[in-house]
Design a protein around this motif. Structure first.
Motif, PDB file in Angstrom:
ATOM      1  N   GLU A  75      62.630  19.604   6.944  1.00 28.79           N
ATOM      2  CA  GLU A  75      61.783  19.201   5.812  1.00 28.79           C
ATOM      3  C   GLU A  75      60.809  18.104   6.242  1.00 28.79           C
ATOM      4  O   GLU A  75      59.631  18.115   5.870  1.00 28.79           O
ATOM      5  CB  GLU A  75      62.680  18.719   4.658  1.00 28.79           C
ATOM      6  CG  GLU A  75      61.992  18.675   3.338  1.00 28.79           C
ATOM      7  CD  GLU A  75      62.927  18.354   2.186  1.00 28.79           C
ATOM      8  OE1 GLU A  75      62.394  17.953   1.125  1.00 28.79           O
ATOM      9  OE2 GLU A  75      64.164  18.482   2.313  1.00 28.79           O
ATOM     10  N   MET A  76      61.285  17.169   7.051  1.00 25.14           N
ATOM     11  CA  MET A  76      60.443  16.085   7.543  1.00 25.14           C
ATOM     12  C   MET A  76      59.368  16.621   8.482  1.00 25.14           C
ATOM     13  O   MET A  76      58.202  16.241   8.372  1.00 25.14           O
ATOM     14  CB  MET A  76      61.322  15.052   8.262  1.00 25.14           C
ATOM     15  CG  MET A  76      60.591  13.799   8.654  1.00 25.14           C
ATOM     16  SD  MET A  76      60.212  12.839   7.175  1.00 25.14           S
ATOM     17  CE  MET A  76      59.235  11.539   7.893  1.00 25.14           C
ATOM     18  N   VAL A  77      59.744  17.498   9.370  1.00 24.75           N
ATOM     19  CA  VAL A  77      58.779  18.101  10.302  1.00 24.75           C
ATOM     20  C   VAL A  77      57.665  18.786   9.519  1.00 24.75           C
ATOM     21  O   VAL A  77      56.474  18.581   9.798  1.00 24.75           O
ATOM     22  CB  VAL A  77      59.472  19.121  11.247  1.00 24.75           C
ATOM     23  CG1 VAL A  77      58.445  19.971  11.985  1.00 24.75           C
ATOM     24  CG2 VAL A  77      60.384  18.416  12.233  1.00 24.75           C
ATOM     25  N   GLN A  78      58.042  19.589   8.541  1.00 27.72           N
ATOM     26  CA  GLN A  78      57.047  20.326   7.753  1.00 27.72           C
ATOM     27  C   GLN A  78      56.132  19.385   6.979  1.00 27.72           C
ATOM     28  O   GLN A  78      54.917  19.632   6.868  1.00 27.72           O
ATOM     29  CB  GLN A  78      57.743  21.311   6.799  1.00 27.72           C
ATOM     30  CG  GLN A  78      58.571  22.388   7.496  1.00 27.72           C
ATOM     31  CD  GLN A  78      57.815  23.132   8.577  1.00 27.72           C
ATOM     32  OE1 GLN A  78      56.653  23.487   8.426  1.00 27.72           O
ATOM     33  NE2 GLN A  78      58.478  23.368   9.698  1.00 27.72           N
ATOM     34  N   ALA A  79      56.690  18.313   6.451  1.00 35.13           N
ATOM     35  CA  ALA A  79      55.885  17.357   5.682  1.00 35.13           C
ATOM     36  C   ALA A  79      54.887  16.625   6.582  1.00 35.13           C
ATOM     37  O   ALA A  79      53.724  16.426   6.209  1.00 35.13           O
ATOM     38  CB  ALA A  79      56.805  16.359   4.978  1.00 35.13           C
ATOM     39  N   ILE A  80      55.340  16.236   7.769  1.00 30.81           N
ATOM     40  CA  ILE A  80      54.427  15.569   8.709  1.00 30.81           C
ATOM     41  C   ILE A  80      53.321  16.535   9.127  1.00 30.81           C
ATOM     42  O   ILE A  80      52.143  16.190   9.099  1.00 30.81           O
ATOM     43  CB  ILE A  80      55.188  15.025   9.938  1.00 30.81           C
ATOM     44  CG1 ILE A  80      56.074  13.849   9.530  1.00 30.81           C
ATOM     45  CG2 ILE A  80      54.208  14.598  11.039  1.00 30.81           C
ATOM     46  CD1 ILE A  80      57.017  13.359  10.619  1.00 30.81           C
ATOM     47  N   ARG A  81      53.711  17.744   9.476  1.00 30.81           N
ATOM     48  CA  ARG A  81      52.706  18.752   9.873  1.00 30.81           C
ATOM     49  C   ARG A  81      51.750  19.070   8.737  1.00 30.81           C
ATOM     50  O   ARG A  81      50.600  19.429   8.968  1.00 30.81           O
ATOM     51  CB  ARG A  81      53.394  20.028  10.336  1.00 30.81           C
ATOM     52  CG  ARG A  81      54.033  19.884  11.691  1.00 30.81           C
ATOM     53  CD  ARG A  81      54.667  21.173  12.141  1.00 30.81           C
ATOM     54  NE  ARG A  81      55.287  21.026  13.446  1.00 30.81           N
ATOM     55  CZ  ARG A  81      56.149  21.867  13.961  1.00 30.81           C
ATOM     56  NH1 ARG A  81      56.501  22.962  13.302  1.00 30.81           N
ATOM     57  NH2 ARG A  81      56.672  21.649  15.146  1.00 30.81           N
ATOM     58  N   GLY A  82      52.250  18.955   7.516  1.00 33.66           N
ATOM     59  CA  GLY A  82      51.425  19.237   6.341  1.00 33.66           C
ATOM     60  C   GLY A  82      50.514  18.089   5.951  1.00 33.66           C
ATOM     61  O   GLY A  82      49.795  18.177   4.962  1.00 33.66           O
ATOM     62  N   GLY A  83      50.559  17.002   6.703  1.00 29.38           N
ATOM     63  CA  GLY A  83      49.652  15.883   6.454  1.00 29.38           C
ATOM     64  C   GLY A  83      50.031  14.988   5.292  1.00 29.38           C
ATOM     65  O   GLY A  83      49.175  14.305   4.730  1.00 29.38           O
ATOM     66  N   LYS A  84      51.295  14.968   4.943  1.00 32.60           N
ATOM     67  CA  LYS A  84      51.737  14.107   3.839  1.00 32.60           C
ATOM     68  C   LYS A  84      51.522  12.638   4.196  1.00 32.60           C
ATOM     69  O   LYS A  84      51.549  12.248   5.363  1.00 32.60           O
ATOM     70  CB  LYS A  84      53.218  14.329   3.529  1.00 32.60           C
ATOM     71  CG  LYS A  84      53.570  15.742   3.137  1.00 32.60           C
ATOM     72  CD  LYS A  84      53.146  16.041   1.729  1.00 32.60           C
ATOM     73  CE  LYS A  84      53.621  17.429   1.327  1.00 32.60           C
ATOM     74  NZ  LYS A  84      53.102  17.866   0.076  1.00 32.60           N
TER      75      LYS A  84
END
Length: 122
Positions: free
Chosen positions: A84-93
């Motif tokens: 979830e953290m990886v996806q959020a970082i990649r998503g530019g959160k």
């Protein structure tokens, strides 16, 4: 500690013990050895440090490494939190959006490590 007790403690912390054991071809001693080695893995410490410094590129890489290690050991709750953290970082959160996820990774990581220590260290 008996294997059933170990399995229960690790399962309560979000590990898929049977799947992990399967990955190690049913070799209980080898699986337990690698779970104990996980306690010395530096991915989480690097993630925590880089995230605190605001280096999201490095934080993304280190939490991705943590995710992979957790997945290989079938530590599924930790795998999920790291993913979830990886996806959020990649998503530019933003950092504000990432803070609760970082806290979740930390809590699950600590719970996982405590379960490993409790069940496998005599």
């Amino acid at each position: 500690m008996e294997q059933l007790e170990i399995k229960q403690i690790l399962s309560d912390a979000g590990a898929d013990y049977n799947k992990g054991l399967e990955r190690f071809m049913g070799n209980v001693a080898l699986y337990h050895k690698f779970l104990l080695k996980f306690l010395d893995d530096t991915s989480f410490a690097s993630f925590k440090e880089s995230f605190a410094a605001g280096d999201l590129e490095l934080a993304g890489k280190t939490v991705h490494t943590l995710k992979g290690t957790a997945g290989n050991l079938s530590l599924m709750r930790l795998y999920g939190a790291a993913d979830e953290m990886v996806q959020a970082i990649r998503g530019g959160k933003s950092m504000v959006e990432l803070e609760p996820l970082a806290k979740q990774v930390k809590e699950v990581y600590e719970e996982t490590c405590n379960a490993i220590r409790t069940s496998l260290r005599a």
